[in-house]
Design a protein around this motif. Structure first.
Motif, short mmCIF file in Angstrom:
data_model
loop_
_atom_site.label_atom_id
_atom_site.label_comp_id
_atom_site.label_asym_id
_atom_site.label_seq_id
_atom_site.Cartn_x
_atom_site.Cartn_y
_atom_site.Cartn_z
N THR A 172 2.48 7.71 7.52
CA THR A 172 3.77 7.14 7.12
C THR A 172 4.77 7.38 8.24
N ALA A 173 5.49 6.34 8.62
CA ALA A 173 6.53 6.42 9.65
C ALA A 173 7.85 6.03 9.00
N THR A 174 8.88 6.87 9.19
CA THR A 174 10.19 6.63 8.58
C THR A 174 11.28 6.73 9.63
N ALA A 190 13.36 -3.02 10.41
CA ALA A 190 11.99 -2.97 9.88
C ALA A 190 11.13 -2.07 10.75
N ILE A 191 10.12 -1.49 10.12
CA ILE A 191 9.11 -0.69 10.82
C ILE A 191 7.77 -1.01 10.17
N THR A 192 6.73 -1.11 10.99
CA THR A 192 5.38 -1.38 10.47
C THR A 192 4.41 -0.33 11.01
N ALA A 248 7.27 2.83 6.48
CA ALA A 248 6.06 2.03 6.27
C ALA A 248 4.87 2.97 6.40
N SER A 249 3.75 2.56 5.81
CA SER A 249 2.53 3.35 5.97
C SER A 249 1.32 2.43 5.93
N ASP A 250 0.22 2.96 6.43
CA ASP A 250 -1.05 2.26 6.38
C ASP A 250 -2.14 3.31 6.46
N THR A 251 -3.37 2.89 6.22
CA THR A 251 -4.50 3.82 6.22
C THR A 251 -5.45 3.51 7.37
N SER A 310 10.29 9.92 11.70
CA SER A 310 9.44 10.97 11.12
C SER A 310 8.05 10.41 10.91
N LEU A 311 7.05 11.22 11.18
CA LEU A 311 5.65 10.83 11.02
C LEU A 311 4.95 11.85 10.15
#
Length: 181
Positions: A123-125, A24-26, A132-135, A56-57
């Motif tokens: 977004t981080a992959t 998992a990644i958050t 996962a991504s957030d704003t 990746s970012l």
């Protein structure tokens, strides 16, 4: 995706091997960043990180345009109290084994236009794995906060485009009196 088979050197199935490409990644952003300050995103691998991990970012426009934040960001983690910057190459970092959380600092652009709240995303992959991504939301109405480089200890309000209020017009005449010498 964590569904593949891991083989031993002799070609037999290694049923005890850890399948860690499905970790998992958050990503967590801030919802009240003062325009002209840095938006800080926190990226976490909550299940641990037992080996160097390529991540990746990428930034994406929400209601904010690409001119509202810098396309260049800084990535770092803390080793005790020491800040350690990571090299970003073509939007990717290699997170060292044992590090489970890091920060992405994105400068926002101070301009002279009062725009209201605007958001953009990170977004981080994990390469070959989950994303996962957030704003983060940029505020330029005098209510935004300025955060430290770990996304904490907010101070504010920061620099913004809040118009200076003018006095209410009056129907009374303005009289200037000049005293004669």
């Amino acid at each position: 995706d964590g569904t593949g088979t891991i083989f031993k050197d002799d070609g037999t199935n290694d049923s005890t091997a850890t399948r860690d490409d499905d970790r998992a990644i958050t990503v967590s952003g801030l919802d009240d960043v003062s325009e002209g300050s840095n938006a800080i995103f926190t990226v976490t691998l909550p299940d641990g990180n037992n080996r160097d991990t390529e991540i990746s970012l990428s930034l994406g426009n929400g209601t904010a345009g690409s001119n509202d934040y810098s396309p260049t960001f800084t990535v770092y983690y803390y080793n005790g109290s020491a800040k350690v910057e990571l090299t970003v190459t073509e939007g990717k970092i290699t997170l060292p084994a044992g590090i489970t959380s890091f920060f992405v600092s994105v400068p926002t652009t101070q301009d002279t236009t009062l725009e209201g709240a605007e958001d953009f995303s990170l977004t981080a992959t994990i390469t070959g794995g989950n994303s996962a991504s957030d704003t983060s939301t940029i505020l330029d109405n005098g209510t935004g906060q300025i955060y430290d480089d770990q996304g904490g200890n907010p101070t504010g309000p920061g620099n913004d485009d809040t118009p200076v209020p003018l006095p209410e017009p009056t129907s009374e005449p303005v009289v200037n009196t000049i005293a004669a010498p």
